[in-house]
Scaffold this motif. Structure first.
Motif, PDB file in Angstrom:
ATOM      1  N   THR A 186       0.834  -1.207   0.000  1.00 44.95           N
ATOM      2  CA  THR A 186       0.000   0.000   0.000  1.00 44.95           C
ATOM      3  C   THR A 186       0.864   1.251   0.000  1.00 44.95           C
ATOM      4  OG1 THR A 186      -1.746  -1.165   1.214  1.00 44.95           O
ATOM      5  CG2 THR A 186      -1.840   1.240   1.216  1.00 44.95           C
ATOM      6  N   ARG A 187       1.967   1.213   0.762  1.00 41.18           N
ATOM      7  CA  ARG A 187       2.861   2.376   0.810  1.00 41.18           C
ATOM      8  C   ARG A 187       3.511   2.621  -0.553  1.00 41.18           C
ATOM      9  NH1 ARG A 187       7.285   5.100   1.218  1.00 41.18           N
ATOM     10  NH2 ARG A 187       7.646   6.532   2.976  1.00 41.18           N
ATOM     11  N   ALA A 188       3.932   1.541  -1.201  1.00 39.93           N
ATOM     12  CA  ALA A 188       4.563   1.681  -2.517  1.00 39.93           C
ATOM     13  C   ALA A 188       3.580   2.266  -3.529  1.00 39.93           C
ATOM     14  CB  ALA A 188       5.064   0.315  -2.988  1.00 39.93           C
ATOM     15  N   ARG A 189       2.341   1.821  -3.458  1.00 44.03           N
ATOM     16  CA  ARG A 189       1.322   2.332  -4.376  1.00 44.03           C
ATOM     17  C   ARG A 189       1.026   3.807  -4.094  1.00 44.03           C
ATOM     18  NH1 ARG A 189      -4.956   0.461  -4.360  1.00 44.03           N
ATOM     19  NH2 ARG A 189      -5.686   1.774  -6.078  1.00 44.03           N
ATOM     20  N   ALA A 190       0.900   4.156  -2.814  1.00 44.56           N
ATOM     21  CA  ALA A 190       0.618   5.549  -2.442  1.00 44.56           C
ATOM     22  C   ALA A 190       1.768   6.470  -2.845  1.00 44.56           C
ATOM     23  CB  ALA A 190       0.366   5.648  -0.941  1.00 44.56           C
ATOM     24  N   ASP A 191       3.000   5.984  -2.665  1.00 44.89           N
ATOM     25  CA  ASP A 191       4.164   6.788  -3.019  1.00 44.89           C
ATOM     26  C   ASP A 191       4.213   7.037  -4.527  1.00 44.89           C
ATOM     27  OD1 ASP A 191       6.841   7.963  -2.247  1.00 44.89           O
ATOM     28  OD2 ASP A 191       7.515   6.432  -3.668  1.00 44.89           O
ATOM     29  N   LYS A 192       3.895   6.011  -5.301  1.00 46.96           N
ATOM     30  CA  LYS A 192       3.886   6.141  -6.760  1.00 46.96           C
ATOM     31  C   LYS A 192       2.832   7.145  -7.209  1.00 46.96           C
ATOM     32  CE  LYS A 192       3.337   3.412 -11.003  1.00 46.96           C
ATOM     33  NZ  LYS A 192       3.100   2.049 -11.552  1.00 46.96           N
ATOM     34  N   LEU A 193       1.645   7.057  -6.611  1.00 50.72           N
ATOM     35  CA  LEU A 193       0.557   7.967  -6.968  1.00 50.72           C
ATOM     36  C   LEU A 193       0.854   9.395  -6.526  1.00 50.72           C
ATOM     37  CD1 LEU A 193      -2.478   5.664  -6.113  1.00 50.72           C
ATOM     38  CD2 LEU A 193      -1.740   6.386  -8.390  1.00 50.72           C
ATOM     39  N   GLU A 194       1.498   9.538  -5.383  1.00 54.28           N
ATOM     40  CA  GLU A 194       1.853  10.885  -4.905  1.00 54.28           C
ATOM     41  C   GLU A 194       2.875  11.541  -5.821  1.00 54.28           C
ATOM     42  OE1 GLU A 194       2.204  14.369  -2.708  1.00 54.28           O
ATOM     43  OE2 GLU A 194       0.634  12.837  -2.806  1.00 54.28           O
ATOM     44  N   ARG A 195       3.845  10.757  -6.284  1.00 57.66           N
ATOM     45  CA  ARG A 195       4.839  11.295  -7.222  1.00 57.66           C
ATOM     46  C   ARG A 195       4.178  11.713  -8.538  1.00 57.66           C
ATOM     47  NH1 ARG A 195      10.219  10.062  -5.888  1.00 57.66           N
ATOM     48  NH2 ARG A 195      10.431   8.709  -4.063  1.00 57.66           N
ATOM     49  N   ALA A 196       3.243  10.888  -9.005  1.00 54.96           N
ATOM     50  CA  ALA A 196       2.530  11.226 -10.237  1.00 54.96           C
ATOM     51  C   ALA A 196       1.692  12.489 -10.045  1.00 54.96           C
ATOM     52  CB  ALA A 196       1.641  10.058 -10.653  1.00 54.96           C
ATOM     53  N   LYS A 197       1.068  12.601  -8.881  1.00 55.96           N
ATOM     54  CA  LYS A 197       0.259  13.784  -8.575  1.00 55.96           C
ATOM     55  C   LYS A 197       1.120  15.039  -8.558  1.00 55.96           C
ATOM     56  CE  LYS A 197      -2.545  15.765  -4.851  1.00 55.96           C
ATOM     57  NZ  LYS A 197      -3.024  15.546  -3.449  1.00 55.96           N
ATOM     58  N   GLN A 198       2.274  14.968  -7.915  1.00 51.69           N
ATOM     59  CA  GLN A 198       3.176  16.119  -7.860  1.00 51.69           C
ATOM     60  C   GLN A 198       3.682  16.488  -9.254  1.00 51.69           C
ATOM     61  OE1 GLN A 198       6.239  15.122  -5.031  1.00 51.69           O
ATOM     62  NE2 GLN A 198       4.871  15.288  -3.256  1.00 51.69           N
ATOM     63  N   ARG A 199       3.970  15.453 -10.062  1.00 45.51           N
ATOM     64  CA  ARG A 199       4.430  15.709 -11.423  1.00 45.51           C
ATOM     65  C   ARG A 199       3.335  16.411 -12.240  1.00 45.51           C
ATOM     66  NH1 ARG A 199       5.048  10.843 -12.834  1.00 45.51           N
ATOM     67  NH2 ARG A 199       3.100  10.642 -14.018  1.00 45.51           N
ATOM     68  N   ASP A 200       2.091  15.939 -12.090  1.00 46.94           N
ATOM     69  CA  ASP A 200       0.974  16.568 -12.810  1.00 46.94           C
ATOM     70  C   ASP A 200       0.751  18.001 -12.341  1.00 46.94           C
ATOM     71  OD1 ASP A 200       0.626  14.230 -14.189  1.00 46.94           O
ATOM     72  OD2 ASP A 200      -1.032  13.501 -12.938  1.00 46.94           O
ATOM     73  N   GLU A 201       0.914  18.238 -11.041  1.00 47.86           N
ATOM     74  CA  GLU A 201       0.740  19.600 -10.514  1.00 47.86           C
ATOM     75  C   GLU A 201       1.811  20.533 -11.056  1.00 47.86           C
ATOM     76  OE1 GLU A 201       0.757  19.048  -6.310  1.00 47.86           O
ATOM     77  OE2 GLU A 201      -1.382  18.523  -6.195  1.00 47.86           O
ATOM     78  N   ARG A 202       3.044  20.023 -11.162  1.00 46.00           N
ATOM     79  CA  ARG A 202       4.123  20.850 -11.727  1.00 46.00           C
ATOM     80  C   ARG A 202       3.836  21.175 -13.185  1.00 46.00           C
ATOM     81  NH1 ARG A 202       7.413  17.243  -8.726  1.00 46.00           N
ATOM     82  NH2 ARG A 202       7.858  16.028 -10.602  1.00 46.00           N
ATOM     83  N   LYS A 203       3.367  20.170 -13.928  1.00 47.27           N
ATOM     84  CA  LYS A 203       3.028  20.391 -15.335  1.00 47.27           C
ATOM     85  C   LYS A 203       1.915  21.418 -15.471  1.00 47.27           C
ATOM     86  CE  LYS A 203       4.353  15.892 -17.292  1.00 47.27           C
ATOM     87  NZ  LYS A 203       3.837  14.670 -17.964  1.00 47.27           N
TER      88      LYS A 203
END
Length: 387
Positions: A186-203
């Motif tokens: 669950t932590r690995a999945r949440a970390d992956k999604l959080e990184r994607a979210k931050q990347r999308d926010e930067r974009k």
């Protein structure tokens, strides 16, 4: 030792017993179904228990939840009942049972923590993630190191897209058990999604910044060309913002061009403005839309393409030829009409002293020369010649 007389009586009884049919016996072809209906052997409890139809089951239920039993015993019975409903995927019934268990106010904190966690699991399966999260928070107040509650809380945060919180809950659980597989996954999945979210926010931020720079460049170009907008920007302190609002006052969707690409004024690579332009044909109630009209292009160049060999189907009299058209615009303030030479450029028309761009889309009126409709239409207007 039995006497001969007693043996005779027993033999007579057994012969009678063998000959007499037992009325409560199972039927040979349905014995399995009848067996499953015996309360103690039930595999699945009925949704509703009618004491008249199921007296044995109602009696068994009253024994399980007897008010004379301790709150802890009753709470445990409700927990077991809820677990049975949960296994059957009857989550609403499971929630009711777990809630009844909590209502028993048992002093067993571990049992109450389990009831909260189990109810959270049922709520989770129904999609009630906020309610499920509240339950696991309550469970952890009773038992801080309850791993199932921690995992369920992390999953709730994950479903609600609270990825940072999900990671925090997983980390708290891994402090208790560093090898807990479900928490690690669950932590690995949440970390992956959080990184994607931050990347999308930067974009998205970069996109907004780029679009803002483009808007300001367009506004600057419009100012330099002394092109006027309608309505006029009234706030001098925020002139650029006011101009931007004026350009976007009316979306193209409201004009029926929702699928037209490039429906906003923009700059080309050489810093020249490209406008969306609307042509109106009052005689037939028709319109044409040009998504990209370069400011240095002439009207006649577009009209030749639009009214070339193939005339529009609504021109029943076949009079709308490029060489037989007159171009006008209406002053948005005075409602007076101005004629524009079709040989002139779009920029020349937009720089006319009485031309105002409305909603970011220049609009022009087209008539067939000397047509009865044109003469009648203009007879009610004050017509000027654009310079």
């Amino acid at each position: 030792m039995a006497s001969p007389e007693e043996d005779d009586v027993m033999d007579e009884f057994m012969d009678k017993f063998k000959a007499q049919k037992y009325e409560g016996a199972f039927k040979e072809d349905t014995w399995e179904e009848e067996f499953d209906k015996i309360p103690i052997f039930l595999k699945k409890a009925p949704t509703e228990i009618d004491p008249e139809k199921n007296p044995d089951l109602a009696c068994l239920q009253s024994i399980l939840f007897d008010a004379d039993r301790s709150p802890e015993e009753q709470a445990k019975s409700y927990k077991d009942e809820g677990n049975d409903y949960f296994k059957e995927k009857n989550y609403k019934k499971a929630i009711i049972s777990y809630t009844e268990g909590l209502n028993m106010k048992s002093t067993n904190l571990d049992l109450n923590a389990i009831l909260y966690t189990n109810r959270a699991a049922a709520q989770f399966h129904l999609g009630n993630h906020c309610s499920a999260l509240n339950d696991v928070i309550a469970a952890r107040k009773l038992k801080a190191n309850h791993l199932k509650a921690i995992l369920r809380g992390a999953l709730c945060h994950l479903e609600m897209k609270h990825f940072t919180e999900a990671i925090t809950w997983c980390d708290e659980g891994l402090e208790i058990d560093p090898k807990e597989k479900s928490l690690l996954e669950t932590r690995a999945r949440a970390d992956k999604l959080e990184r994607a979210k931050q990347r999308d926010e930067r974009k998205e931020k970069l996109k907004e910044k780029r679009e803002q720079a483009e808007r300001l460049a367009v506004i600057k170009a419009i100012k330099e060309r002394k092109i006027k907008l309608f309505p006029k920007p009234s706030n001098v302190m925020n002139d650029d913002i006011a101009m931007s609002d004026s350009l976007n006052e009316l979306s193209l969707d409201e004009r029926g061009f929702e699928n037209v690409p490039g429906g906003k004024v923009r700059l080309d690579d050489n810093g020249r403005l490209i406008w969306p332009v609307l042509f109106l044909y009052p005689e037939y109630g028709q319109t044409d839309f040009i998504a990209a009209f370069h400011e240095e292009s002439r009207f006649i160049d577009h009209l030749i393409v639009m009214f070339g060999d193939e005339l529009p189907p609504w021109d029943l009299e076949r009079k709308y030829h490029a060489s037989n058209l007159e171009l006008y615009f209406e002053d948005e303030e005075t409602r007076q009409i101005y004629q524009v030479d079709t040989e002139s450029t779009l920029l020349h028309a937009l720089q006319q002293s009485r031309y105002f761009v409305k909603a970011g889309t220049p609009a022009f009126i087209l008539f067939a020369k000397q047509s009865s409709f044109c003469l009648n239409y203009l007879s009610h207007k004050k017509v000027h010649r654009a310079r």
